[in-house]
Write a protein that holds these residues in place. Sequence first.
Motif: not given
Length: 286
Positions: A158-164
């Motif tokens: 989800p938005d705001g995560g670590s974008a892994a």
Amino acid sequence: MPELIEQMYCSQQIVIPPKFPYILKRYCKAAIKTQPYDLLRWSYEYFKALAEHREPPVKLRLEYPVYSTEGGLTRGCLKVLANQLSGMSEVPLPVLKNAWQGFCLDPHELKRVLCLCEVYLREETVPFLHFIAVAGGLLTKTLTHTMILLCETLTKEPDGGSAAIPVNEFLTMYKFLAKMDASKDVKYFNGYKEGETPQIESYVEEEQSEPPVDEENDSLSDDYWQDTRDLQKLTLINDHVARSRGLSVKLNMPIVGKIERSPSIERAGQIERENYLRERKGCFVL
């Protein structure tokens, strides 16, 4: 005139489909979030995608301030394109073209991306990760910012995560972009770099068929010379045939004088009559 009066409608006669307000509301929200360059063209692609049960070309949120590029591609468009094509490792070019046209993006920009992916006028498909990597590279100025954008685009968090994202996908895109030289402009002709000679496919030439041979004569000669039981080799010396045991009986016999021909039957009868006449006269001659 009476017919026209009978056809007049009032508010009670007009029937509005129950789902029409909901469809119209969703369409207005999608148009506001996407901010398409060509509203009419985008509307056609939007309702066509809904009719075919596909994900419509709608951005997830409004990009403000409006992020504009030369080809019309934005971060929001790239995110939606990645979601639409994420199920395919090799994306067919017609499918990619339809998804690209859904956002009313410049078709020349798509050709530019395909040239950088080295598939334009060469292949019928393009690797998904290569396409996303090149398209994201057109929106950033450095390789570091490009990889950050690609992680934010392909992440499932989800938005705001670590974008892994998976490591193998990250390494594939990084290696592909690292090979490119972005320090200078490169021209492409029919999908090939300037100065790069296209690979010419080598075709295997068919073997030329030999002229037809008379099978009967060929087989006869082969069979004849293969069976050598009744044949003997003759050696020619000074145009004379060497005598051998099996050549001929007459050739082995010594030649004495000349061979006289026997008299004919008529001559033999004449000689017999002459001898008979002499015998009767008493002068028989042997």
